[in-house]
Design a protein around this motif. Structure first.
Motif, PDB file in Angstrom:
ATOM      1  N   VAL A 814     -16.981  -8.090   3.592  1.00  0.00           N
ATOM      2  CA  VAL A 814     -18.081  -7.413   3.265  1.00  0.00           C
ATOM      3  C   VAL A 814     -18.953  -6.969   4.587  1.00  0.00           C
ATOM      4  O   VAL A 814     -19.046  -7.412   5.466  1.00  0.00           O
ATOM      5  CB  VAL A 814     -19.125  -8.220   2.377  1.00  0.00           C
ATOM      6  N   GLU A 815     -19.639  -5.592   4.100  1.00  0.00           N
ATOM      7  CA  GLU A 815     -20.371  -5.191   5.305  1.00  0.00           C
ATOM      8  C   GLU A 815     -21.542  -6.058   5.404  1.00  0.00           C
ATOM      9  O   GLU A 815     -22.146  -6.552   4.478  1.00  0.00           O
ATOM     10  CB  GLU A 815     -20.770  -3.775   4.681  1.00  0.00           C
ATOM     11  N   GLY A 816     -21.887  -6.247   6.633  1.00  0.00           N
ATOM     12  CA  GLY A 816     -22.848  -7.448   6.929  1.00  0.00           C
ATOM     13  C   GLY A 816     -22.306  -8.882   7.179  1.00  0.00           C
ATOM     14  O   GLY A 816     -22.997  -9.683   7.544  1.00  0.00           O
ATOM     15  N   GLY A 817     -20.908  -9.014   7.045  1.00  0.00           N
ATOM     16  CA  GLY A 817     -20.309 -10.278   6.847  1.00  0.00           C
ATOM     17  C   GLY A 817     -20.053 -10.758   8.367  1.00  0.00           C
ATOM     18  O   GLY A 817     -20.013 -10.098   9.378  1.00  0.00           O
ATOM     19  N   GLN A 818     -20.173 -12.034   8.441  1.00  0.00           N
ATOM     20  CA  GLN A 818     -20.121 -12.513  10.043  1.00  0.00           C
ATOM     21  C   GLN A 818     -18.800 -12.708  10.489  1.00  0.00           C
ATOM     22  O   GLN A 818     -17.852 -12.906   9.926  1.00  0.00           O
ATOM     23  CB  GLN A 818     -20.720 -14.048   9.746  1.00  0.00           C
ATOM     24  N   VAL A 819     -18.689 -12.245  11.812  1.00  0.00           N
ATOM     25  CA  VAL A 819     -17.743 -12.281  12.664  1.00  0.00           C
ATOM     26  C   VAL A 819     -17.759 -13.596  13.212  1.00  0.00           C
ATOM     27  O   VAL A 819     -18.629 -14.188  13.805  1.00  0.00           O
ATOM     28  CB  VAL A 819     -17.662 -11.327  13.804  1.00  0.00           C
ATOM     29  N   VAL A 820     -16.539 -14.633  12.986  1.00  0.00           N
ATOM     30  CA  VAL A 820     -16.640 -15.795  13.271  1.00  0.00           C
ATOM     31  C   VAL A 820     -15.434 -15.911  14.394  1.00  0.00           C
ATOM     32  O   VAL A 820     -14.442 -15.506  14.609  1.00  0.00           O
ATOM     33  CB  VAL A 820     -16.145 -16.547  12.130  1.00  0.00           C
ATOM     34  N   VAL A 821     -15.947 -16.560  15.672  1.00  0.00           N
ATOM     35  CA  VAL A 821     -14.994 -16.887  16.705  1.00  0.00           C
ATOM     36  C   VAL A 821     -15.211 -18.308  17.163  1.00  0.00           C
ATOM     37  O   VAL A 821     -16.273 -18.866  17.272  1.00  0.00           O
ATOM     38  CB  VAL A 821     -15.256 -15.861  17.842  1.00  0.00           C
ATOM     39  N   ALA A 826     -20.400 -14.732  15.564  1.00  0.00           N
ATOM     40  CA  ALA A 826     -20.354 -14.076  16.805  1.00  0.00           C
ATOM     41  C   ALA A 826     -20.610 -12.517  16.750  1.00  0.00           C
ATOM     42  O   ALA A 826     -20.543 -11.739  17.644  1.00  0.00           O
ATOM     43  CB  ALA A 826     -19.098 -14.296  17.626  1.00  0.00           C
ATOM     44  N   GLY A 827     -20.913 -12.153  15.538  1.00  0.00           N
ATOM     45  CA  GLY A 827     -21.036 -10.767  15.420  1.00  0.00           C
ATOM     46  C   GLY A 827     -20.930 -10.485  13.829  1.00  0.00           C
ATOM     47  O   GLY A 827     -21.329 -11.312  13.196  1.00  0.00           O
ATOM     48  N   ARG A 828     -20.901  -9.157  13.434  1.00  0.00           N
ATOM     49  CA  ARG A 828     -20.784  -8.931  12.216  1.00  0.00           C
ATOM     50  C   ARG A 828     -20.126  -7.573  11.947  1.00  0.00           C
ATOM     51  O   ARG A 828     -19.995  -6.677  12.885  1.00  0.00           O
ATOM     52  CB  ARG A 828     -22.570  -8.524  11.623  1.00  0.00           C
ATOM     53  N   ILE A 829     -19.791  -7.475  10.618  1.00  0.00           N
ATOM     54  CA  ILE A 829     -19.193  -6.110  10.324  1.00  0.00           C
ATOM     55  C   ILE A 829     -20.151  -5.131   9.975  1.00  0.00           C
ATOM     56  O   ILE A 829     -21.151  -5.582   9.040  1.00  0.00           O
ATOM     57  CB  ILE A 829     -18.188  -6.485   8.859  1.00  0.00           C
ATOM     58  N   THR A 830     -19.929  -4.091  10.412  1.00  0.00           N
ATOM     59  CA  THR A 830     -20.942  -3.009  10.073  1.00  0.00           C
ATOM     60  C   THR A 830     -20.588  -2.122   9.116  1.00  0.00           C
ATOM     61  O   THR A 830     -21.395  -1.381   8.235  1.00  0.00           O
ATOM     62  CB  THR A 830     -21.599  -2.123  11.416  1.00  0.00           C
ATOM     63  N   SER A 831     -19.439  -1.728   8.879  1.00  0.00           N
ATOM     64  CA  SER A 831     -18.793  -0.768   8.005  1.00  0.00           C
ATOM     65  C   SER A 831     -17.231  -1.415   7.642  1.00  0.00           C
ATOM     66  O   SER A 831     -16.591  -1.794   8.602  1.00  0.00           O
ATOM     67  CB  SER A 831     -18.635   0.688   8.569  1.00  0.00           C
ATOM     68  N   VAL A 832     -16.797  -1.032   6.332  1.00  0.00           N
ATOM     69  CA  VAL A 832     -15.625  -1.383   5.987  1.00  0.00           C
ATOM     70  C   VAL A 832     -15.183  -0.614   4.822  1.00  0.00           C
ATOM     71  O   VAL A 832     -15.808  -0.340   3.908  1.00  0.00           O
ATOM     72  CB  VAL A 832     -15.444  -3.000   5.737  1.00  0.00           C
TER      73      VAL A 832
END
Lengths: 886, 204
Positions: A814-821, A826-832
């Motif tokens: 999902v847009e706004g989803g958490q990037v996990v490292v 550690a970040g976020r999805i901005t567009s998909v």
């Protein structure tokens, strides 16, 4: 029936019968009656049930001040029927009872719950076990409270809001108000009088000898050009003479150069046991029942009064055939013990110092208080006059004056004791909230020793009467209990509204100031699904599958309405130099007829908008911004030039121009069909800006490629947009031309990795970490806005990076989803999006800079599980830009 | 062709078999009201609307968005020409309104000042009749006319030329503001009218 024979000056028209229903039964009334007077004339005495103890309550003020007569009228709860004119067909119901209004099962709380319901009892009694609180709360809320709103109800009545400007606004149309209005009008001022009564006249209207005086004053006011509006309730006085006035379903927003408050007095109850029994009322109530509606209020009356009001009421009662058995003038004597005794909630006797007088009517009048509530709201100081027991306004705000009894001109009333009895039935300080002197003493004992704290703890003065009938008695009770004077206790803060008004009236008529492009209705005609983007209404898509629309752009030719883009003309000898200062990159060297992409940064180096800049001639640049950025960037340019004073002018052309992007491999052929201009690659190359004529309409064609295909963004006068749009669709039909909406545009731009400001950036994004360092030109002659801060980012080292990614598993985060490292955010999805062209799920994400390499891996939570994504740098589609340049 | 010709609706012309006609941002609203249109000076103009006589008895509302509008800087000197209305925005800026047929002459009269043809930029909603002032009071607090400021939650201008009231707003807000004004007018017994009816009733 207690209706009297016709009387001189009565306000009812007996030739105009009116019928309505109460609890389903028909009630006959006359034109001029209020619902309350009609019910009283029909024999009804119980009008409501009290808030806490469910004690029966009857008419008390007949002026709309107290809460005793609140009923549900035509579905609207909490209507004060004593002051609501009756209308044929009204459906009136009682409220706040279990059973019936006359036999309310909840009255058991009055008999048995008193000792268990001191102030704040619900905070103390119902706290354990904690998990039962929702149950307690439901019970308490059902047990207490006033009328019930229909949660499924819709607003049926129309409301309007009207702005009015006057030189003098007089609030209150009694004797003093009308005289003040006439004086101001005689001095040449434009004057309006608003009065909460059915017509101007105030207390004069209830006085047999005053009715003629009121009529004469009204006539003189009319002759002087005074506008009189009644019934009209001023609900507050705000800064700069702003006074909202409720006139039925119309809210008049007055802005007055001068305000005259002539709001008269508020009659005060006395505090003694049984002072809330049915049959105990204020003088004006008794007078109105007799003088206005020709009703005999009772058979035997007792009058206890601190001023002449009670005596005047006694006189009226006598004319109605009521036996006035006893009159106690508190100015002469103040009996220490007064008690009203009742049966089933109705008065049947009054005991004075142990002597009992049978009575079904008791008129009580404490020292009448100047009606200074509006003045106090406006900032006036209110001080206590101990000799007369009244609060008088002082230190009035600028351009506000007070006249008449509202100013304290109430004669010399007696000062009643805080409580006139010590035994027997409950006696009430606050009728709305069922608060007694004992309750207030309890609050003081618990440490709530200021009247403001008491207001919050006991809720005294917080009910529907807004302190009109209880504020003075509460202060007096506090002063007595604490052994200080009333000025030391002070008053509670007066807040608007002066009287309860429906929220719908304050909200006004619903308005939704949407912006629509000149092609809006064409989109609707084509079946577009319209969505909000900022203040704009735009097509989301035209069919069920946005991917199909996107593919049509790749394979044939598509049209998208981009009229919402901000369009700013920047012109003048310093135009190029100005743009060099507000953009990180350089525009002064842009050749005439060329276009360049630009991103605007704020002082802190954060990205605030983007768009293109085309050079139309040596001194004229055409700047586009994002759809939501137009107004802000236009102001931004103006602010900066107020600092730099450069020789440049700006014009916001956003609405003046429509813009249509014609994109796809067949776009050149389509343009050629509509224009004699040369649209070859040689004549209009990629990133060229050319003046062309399309279907007879002059346009600026920008050869840019946000969606990744050969395309021409046509900017033309808005009134010609429909003509050009229709021509493009008609003449491109065989080329497969079709409109596409914002959703397919988002797919197309994502395939190119193009950024949407605000979607892929946020308030912290900077050029370096948004992967746009190529825009930074630090070799310019002048500092550009945000240069220093942008350099700081470069110097401290990059932490994050905006990158492209694809989902190898095809899972869609999902847009706004958490990037996990490594298990950490550690970040976020901005567009998909899913790209039909690439048959992949692709997107943009902010990731740690260490991962910003082609092939870098990170996880994203999808449906509760970690799913791996792979970083892809560069464009997903047409990485060399061959299609754009074709 | 001037670099800014694309800004002028009036610069459109017959070409390659096309006959461009300019449409007001309120075109669809008037069509929905059953208006009859005529092409006048390159614009489709709503000349009449069913029921307009009855509407004018209280308040008639029409669309004058076809008028030519120039923004001129500096504002001075003010043009003193019949049928030309100048609305000062500030010491430096003014909007000049005129019939499209006179646009070229007005543009020339404005001389070598900085002039932008903003004829496509605005919706111009005009109303007249006994309840016109009430309608105005129900959409804005502006009262010393002409004036600029908030009108039904958007920014715009109110002018009062010859017995009519003009509300001028960005064309993209025209649809919205037309609905608001029609709502207020219809509550008072008014409604849409054609430009010819308003001209007879006022002096548009």
């Amino acid at each position: 029936m207690s209706r009297l024979e016709a009387r001189d000056g009565e306000r009812i028209d007996r030739s105009q019968p009116v019928s309505f229903t109460f609890q389903g039964a028909a009630v006959e009334a006359f034109e001029g009656d209020t619902i309350g007077s009609a019910l009283y004339a029909a024999g009804r005495r119980t009008f409501s049930r009290s808030f806490k103890y469910h004690r029966p309550r009857g008419l008390q003020c007949c002026i709309g001040h107290c809460a005793n007569c609140q009923m549900n009228v035509n579905g609207t709860p909490n209507v004060r029927v004593c002051a609501t004119p009756v209308s044929s067909g009204d459906i009136v119901k009682g409220q706040n009872f279990v059973g019936s209004l006359d036999f309310d099962l909840m009255q058991a709380t009055d008999k048995f719950a008193g000792p268990f319901t001191p102030p704040g009892f619900y905070y103390k009694t119902f706290i354990r076990p904690r998990k039962l609180w929702p149950l307690y709360e439901k019970f308490l809320r059902n047990a207490a409270g006033l009328g019930v709103l229909d949660r499924k109800g819709k607003r049926e009545a129309r409301v309007d809001v009207e702005n009015r400007h006057v030189e003098v606004l007089v609030i209150g149309g009694g004797r003093s108000g009308l005289e003040a209005a006439i004086t101001h009008a005689a001095e040449g001022r434009q004057v309006t009088v608003v009065d909460e009564g059915p017509e101007a006249g105030g207390a004069l209207l209830s006085d047999p000898a005053g009715k003629g005086v009121a009529a004469d004053l009204r006539a003189r006011a009319q002759a002087a050009g005074v506008e009189v509006i009644a019934p009209a309730i001023a609900i507050g006085i705000f800064e700069y003479g702003f006074v909202p006035v409720a006139v039925g379903n119309l809210l008049l927003k007055f802005r007055a150069e001068r305000i005259v408050v002539a709001a008269g007095v508020i009659e005060q109850p006395l505090v003694f046991p049984g002072n809330d029994l049915i049959g105990v009322m204020l003088p004006e109530a008794a007078k109105r029942l007799v003088e206005w509606w020709s009703i005999k209020p009772g058979e035997r009356a007792v009058v206890i009064t601190a001023d002449d009001r009670g005596l005047e009421a006694a006189a009226s009662l006598r004319t109605a055939g009521v036996l006035v058995a006893l009159v106690i003038d508190l100015r002469v004597e103040q009996p220490p013990n007064i008690e009203a005794r009742g049966r089933r909630g109705r008065l049947h006797a009054v005991s004075v110092n142990g002597e009992t007088v049978k009575a079904d009517l008791l008129v009580m009048s404490g020292s009448p208080q100047p009606n200074a509530k509006l003045l106090a709201q406006a900032g006036a100081r209110v001080v206590y006059d101990a000799s007369r027991g009244i609060f008088v306004p002082e230190s009035l705000p600028e351009n506000v004056e007070v006249v008449g009894s509202a100013a304290g001109d109430v004669g010399a009333p007696a000062v009643p004791a805080a409580v006139l009895g010590h035994q027997g039935d409950k006696c009430f300080v606050c009728f709305c909230e069922d608060q007694t002197p004992k309750d207030l003493a309890y609050a003081i004992a618990e440490g709530f020793d200021s009247i403001e704290l008491s207001k919050r703890y006991t809720t005294v003065t917080m009910g529907p009467c807004q302190g009109r009938l209880c504020s003075t008695n509460a202060i007096r009770s506090y002063a007595k209990t604490k052994g200080v004077d009333e000025n030391t206790i002070g008053t509670t803060t007066a807040r608007p509204p002066y009287t309860p008004v429906p929220m719908g009236l304050v909200a006004g008529y619903p308005q939704e100031p949407a912006r629509r492009t000149s092609l809006h209705h064409r989109h609707r005609d084509l079946g577009a699904r319209i969505m909000w983007t900022g203040a704009w209404r735009r097509p989301h898509s035209y069919g069920a599958d946005a991917g199909v629309e996107a593919q049509n752009v790749h394979e044939k030719v598509g049209l998208i309405d981009v009229s919402t883009l901000g369009k700013i003309l920047v012109t003048g000898p310093d135009a190029g130099a100005f743009l060099d200062r507000v953009y990180p990159n350089r525009f002064s060297d842009l050749k005439v007829g060329r276009v360049r992409y630009g991103v605007i940064t704020g002082d802190a180096g954060r990205i605030i908008d983007d768009g293109t800049v085309g050079r139309l001639d040596d001194e004229t640049f055409y700047v586009t911004t994002s759809s939501t950025g137009a107004d802000g960037i236009y102001q931004w340019f103006g602010w900066w030039n107020a600092v730099w004073f450069m020789d440049v002018q700006f014009a916001n052309l956003t609405g003046a121009l429509a813009a249509i992007n014609v994109a796809g491999p067949a776009s050149r052929e389509l343009m050629t069909r509509l224009s004699d201009d040369d649209f070859s690659n040689e004549a209009i190359a990629y990133l060229d800006a050319r003046a062309v004529t399309v279907a007879g309409v002059p346009a600026l064609a920008l050869r840019i490629g946000f969606v990744g295909e050969l395309g021409y963004e046509l900017h033309l006068a808005s009134p010609q947009a429909v003509h050009v749009w229709d021509a493009l669709l008609k003449h491109g039909a065989d080329l497969g031309v079709a409109p596409f909406g914002l959703e397919p545009q988002r797919i197309l731009r994502l395939e190119k990795g193009h950024v949407i400001i605000g979607q892929d950036t946020d308030s912290e994004s900077n050029l370096h970490e948004a992967a746009m360092p190529w825009l930074v030109k630090n070799d310019k002659e002048f500092e550009w806005v945000g240069k220093w801060a942008t350099q700081q980012v470069a110097d401290r080292g990059l932490r994050n990076m905006l990158v492209g990614f694809e989902s190898p598993s095809g899972a869609m985060p999902v847009e706004g989803g958490q990037v996990v490292v490594a298990g950490r955010s550690a970040g976020r999805i901005t567009s998909v999006r899913h790209s039909r062209e690439l048959d992949k799920v692709i997107g943009l994400a902010v990731v740690p800079v260490a991962l910003a390499v082609d092939g870098g891996r990170f996880d994203v939570q999808v449906d509760g599980r970690a799913v791996g994504m792979i970083v892809r740098l560069g464009h997903f589609y047409d990485p060399e830009g061959a299609r754009l340049r074709s | 062709m001037s670099a800014l010709a694309f800004l002028s609706p009036g610069a459109a012309h017959d070409a390659k078999g096309f006959h461009p006609v300019a449409r007001s941002p309120l075109d669809r609203r008037l069509r929905d009201a059953g208006a009859s249109f005529e092409e006048r000076d390159g614009w489709l103009v709503p000349v009449s609307v069913p029921g307009e006589a009855a509407h004018l008895a209280t308040v008639g509302v029409t669309d004058l968005s076809h008028l030519s509008v120039f923004e001129v800087r500096p504002a001075e000197p003010t043009l003193e020409l019949d049928g030309v209305i100048t609305h000062r925005l500030s010491a430096r800026r003014a909007l000049v309104f005129c019939p499209p047929a006179r646009a070229a002459a007005v543009r020339e009269a404005l001389g070598d000042r900085f002039v932008l043809d903003l004829s496509g930029a605005f919706a111009i909603i005009a109303f007249a009749g006994p309840e016109a002032e009430t309608v105005l009071r129900r959409i804005t607090h502006l009262h010393h006319l002409p004036a600029s400021g908030e009108i039904a939650h958007i920014n715009g201008h109110v002018l009062a030329p010859g017995g009519t009231t003009w509300v001028v707003c960005p064309q993209e807000s025209g649809h919205y503001l037309w609905e608001v004004i029609l709502d207020r007018a219809s509550a008072l017994g008014g409604g849409p009218v054609g430009v010819d009816a308003l001209a007879r009733g006022g002096s548009a």
